[in-house]
Scaffold this active site. Sequence first.
Site, PDB file in Angstrom:
ATOM      1  N   GLY B  19      51.741  15.013  86.022  1.00  0.00           N
ATOM      2  CA  GLY B  19      52.928  14.138  86.326  1.00  0.00           C
ATOM      3  C   GLY B  19      52.416  13.742  87.492  1.00  0.00           C
ATOM      4  O   GLY B  19      52.025  12.852  88.026  1.00  0.00           O
ATOM      5  N   ASP B 221      60.235  18.708  75.829  1.00  0.00           N
ATOM      6  CA  ASP B 221      61.767  17.746  76.513  1.00  0.00           C
ATOM      7  C   ASP B 221      60.484  16.207  75.704  1.00  0.00           C
ATOM      8  O   ASP B 221      61.146  15.469  75.359  1.00  0.00           O
ATOM      9  CB  ASP B 221      62.151  17.803  77.599  1.00  0.00           C
ATOM     10  CG  ASP B 221      62.850  18.942  77.945  1.00  0.00           C
ATOM     11  OD1 ASP B 221      63.092  19.039  77.255  1.00  0.00           O
ATOM     12  OD2 ASP B 221      62.880  19.307  78.785  1.00  0.00           O
ATOM     13  N   LEU B 252      52.448  38.381  78.830  1.00  0.00           N
ATOM     14  CA  LEU B 252      51.021  38.866  77.874  1.00  0.00           C
ATOM     15  C   LEU B 252      50.585  40.019  78.273  1.00  0.00           C
ATOM     16  O   LEU B 252      50.182  40.511  79.753  1.00  0.00           O
ATOM     17  CB  LEU B 252      49.378  38.124  78.764  1.00  0.00           C
ATOM     18  CG  LEU B 252      49.414  36.939  78.188  1.00  0.00           C
ATOM     19  CD1 LEU B 252      48.264  36.308  79.201  1.00  0.00           C
ATOM     20  CD2 LEU B 252      49.436  37.254  77.274  1.00  0.00           C
ATOM     21  N   HIS B 353      51.115  31.283  73.708  1.00  0.00           N
ATOM     22  CA  HIS B 353      50.598  30.867  74.602  1.00  0.00           C
ATOM     23  C   HIS B 353      50.359  29.021  75.377  1.00  0.00           C
ATOM     24  O   HIS B 353      50.802  28.323  76.445  1.00  0.00           O
ATOM     25  CB  HIS B 353      49.804  30.888  75.011  1.00  0.00           C
ATOM     26  CG  HIS B 353      49.110  31.520  76.669  1.00  0.00           C
ATOM     27  ND1 HIS B 353      49.674  31.728  77.231  1.00  0.00           N
ATOM     28  CD2 HIS B 353      47.429  31.433  76.561  1.00  0.00           C
ATOM     29  CE1 HIS B 353      48.775  31.704  78.251  1.00  0.00           C
ATOM     30  NE2 HIS B 353      47.919  31.208  78.334  1.00  0.00           N
ATOM     31  N   GLU B 387      49.834  19.052  78.593  1.00  0.00           N
ATOM     32  CA  GLU B 387      50.245  19.956  77.125  1.00  0.00           C
ATOM     33  C   GLU B 387      50.692  19.195  76.574  1.00  0.00           C
ATOM     34  O   GLU B 387      50.757  19.312  75.583  1.00  0.00           O
ATOM     35  CB  GLU B 387      50.442  20.863  77.442  1.00  0.00           C
ATOM     36  CG  GLU B 387      50.453  22.098  76.851  1.00  0.00           C
ATOM     37  CD  GLU B 387      50.287  23.616  77.060  1.00  0.00           C
ATOM     38  OE1 GLU B 387      50.746  23.929  78.056  1.00  0.00           O
ATOM     39  OE2 GLU B 387      51.336  24.522  76.027  1.00  0.00           O
ATOM     40  N   LEU B 404      43.788  23.019  83.266  1.00  0.00           N
ATOM     41  CA  LEU B 404      43.683  22.426  84.485  1.00  0.00           C
ATOM     42  C   LEU B 404      42.655  21.206  84.557  1.00  0.00           C
ATOM     43  O   LEU B 404      43.342  20.760  84.953  1.00  0.00           O
ATOM     44  CB  LEU B 404      44.304  23.687  85.713  1.00  0.00           C
ATOM     45  CG  LEU B 404      44.653  24.809  85.732  1.00  0.00           C
ATOM     46  CD1 LEU B 404      43.793  25.863  86.754  1.00  0.00           C
ATOM     47  CD2 LEU B 404      46.390  24.036  86.197  1.00  0.00           C
TER      48      LEU B 404
END
Lengths: 85, 587
Positions: B19, B221, B252, B353, B387, B404
């Site tokens: 974002g 959301d 983890l 994950h 994601e 990333l």
Amino acid sequence: MTEPRDPQLERLRWQCRRGMLEVDLLLKRFLDAGFSSLDQAQKSAFADLLEYPDHVLVEWLMGRQRPSDERLAHVVDCIRDASAS
Amino acid sequence: MNTARRRFDALVIGAGGGGLRAAQQLAQAEAEVAVVSKVFPTRSHTVAAQGGMNAALGNVLPDNWHWHMYDTVKGSDYLGDQDAIEYMCRAAARLVIELEHAGVPFSRLDSGKIYQRAFGGQSQDFGGAQAARTCPAADRTGHAILHALYQQNLRAKTHFFDEYFALDLLTDDDGYVLGALVMDIATGEPVVIEAKTTLIATGGVGQIFRTNTNAMINTGDGMAMALRAGIPLQDMEFVQFHPTGIAGKGMLISEAVRGEGGYLVNKDGERFMERYAPNAKDLASRDVVSRAIAVEVREGRGCGPAGNHMLLKVDHLGADVIKKRLPGIRDIALTFMHVDPIETPIPVYPTAHYTMGGIPTNRYGQVVTPARTGPEEPVPGLYAVGECACVSVHGANRLGGNSLLDIVVFGRAAGNHMIDFLKDHRYHRPMPQEALERAQQRLASWENRSGDESVAALRLELTTVMEQNCGVFRTEEVLQEGVDKVMAIEERLLHAPLRDRSRVFNTARAEALEVENLVDVALATVCSALARRESRGAHSRVDYPKRDDVEWLKHSLYSKQGRRMDFKPVRMKPMTVDPFPPKERVY
């Protein structure tokens, strides 16, 4: 039915929402289990602690580093004591 | 009462790396940008990404973007879209340099070049020797990137709505997205944010599983907003699990523990991995270990009062080895369980994950859905990255260091495309009253709920069902039971009243809205997992153990309306190079 609530506590509850699960779990657990037994000065130290970024908090809360400010260090100890469940 | 209204050129929902990278692009082009985030932006989950960002810089070992592309296609188990993967791998080097200029302190070699570390799945020369492709900023790359991008946005005068919760997209009858209805968490008041173009960048949804590594904000959301707006979710059955998370908490426990000689036991003290993988035992591949743990629990050999986990033993290694080689793991056990692994084994269970699926987009970040004209028709004005989106560069399985990269590459691409969109759409379209009313209904429905159900209890039940019925052990029967149970929870949620209806800083309301989102996305996930009758990447079906390229080399699409499954082809044709045809995936 509405339960009595404290907007200040709820504000802190939302500030305990973080970017890392480890920090989330430790802060939330403490808010539910130990926060109410703090005195006013300690509560205010807890609010100050929440202003620190996640990568600093995680080091403190995991016990890998210790804050130099004794007020914060004491709150960190309280959070770590309350962390097992 | 009139709802407050704000107008911007662009609305970005979510303040993680994706974002913020898009917002930076827009703000620097002098668009008026609003970023809505339910927590303070630098507390987004991007901060938790430690490893680094892949780019074929070739600073440590020889490298080439084309090799990176090959590894990503292969890693995706051939479900990734090869045009998007080519675009991402070609852009990677330039974007690392851009981030460096934006203030990210990448780790360095003595020569001054950016340091690169080797991760699993990275090869030279299309499957040859190990490559070193991941650029880290110490062990907090995500944090460094997020803070740099936040600063860049402050400088470019992006407008931040911190601690605002996005409720629903606003759409008109022509299908244009006109912004979103959001809620100020501090006051509980709804606010209309009108925008000519909107980006969803709300991250993943690990919180649908009881044991997961995600921050608690990762409740899907944006994915749920898309579903409610009639947009399907793509490839939701693909969820990356790690075999050893702390049971019920999720953090983890690295493979390094088993690498150093730690091993798993069931409640009888048996080293059960010897039965599942006689040679590799505890060091078998992640999916084999994950499934073995789930089978042991299902067959009644789980540890603890609820019989719901295995134990990871390291005490035989001795205090010196543990202190010297596994200090981080010891910290986690001491902090969260007050047990010392030097003496006591660690309770573990597979932990969710990363969400490979999400809102379907093309490589410009435009949200695309099936329409009369084809399977990938852009939704005008709407974008998604990161994601929460499925572009799809990760396909059935994501490689370390590529997430990333994904958020930065496609955040920038979406920002650029939104700038073009703004040139062609200079005015706000009229906001139909019905659009507002539709969105407000969701908030209003919570005010009138009554019944005996509890939101918090239903959340726990949902995440437990997902763990048991849509985790690493998947069969037709188990998944069908999962669909039925999640549907029952969806119905029961209608009878869960808000325990607190006050407005000011009512976290109960925000949490109820999150649970509603979790249910929508959980249903998408379990329905998609039931539909896909093959094993591919992270989706492993005990009853269909093989990959089936004849029937299943295709993306799945789940729509909330009618709980419909649909499918569309994988984009096998790259932009400029030859395609990588599916091969058996061997490492």
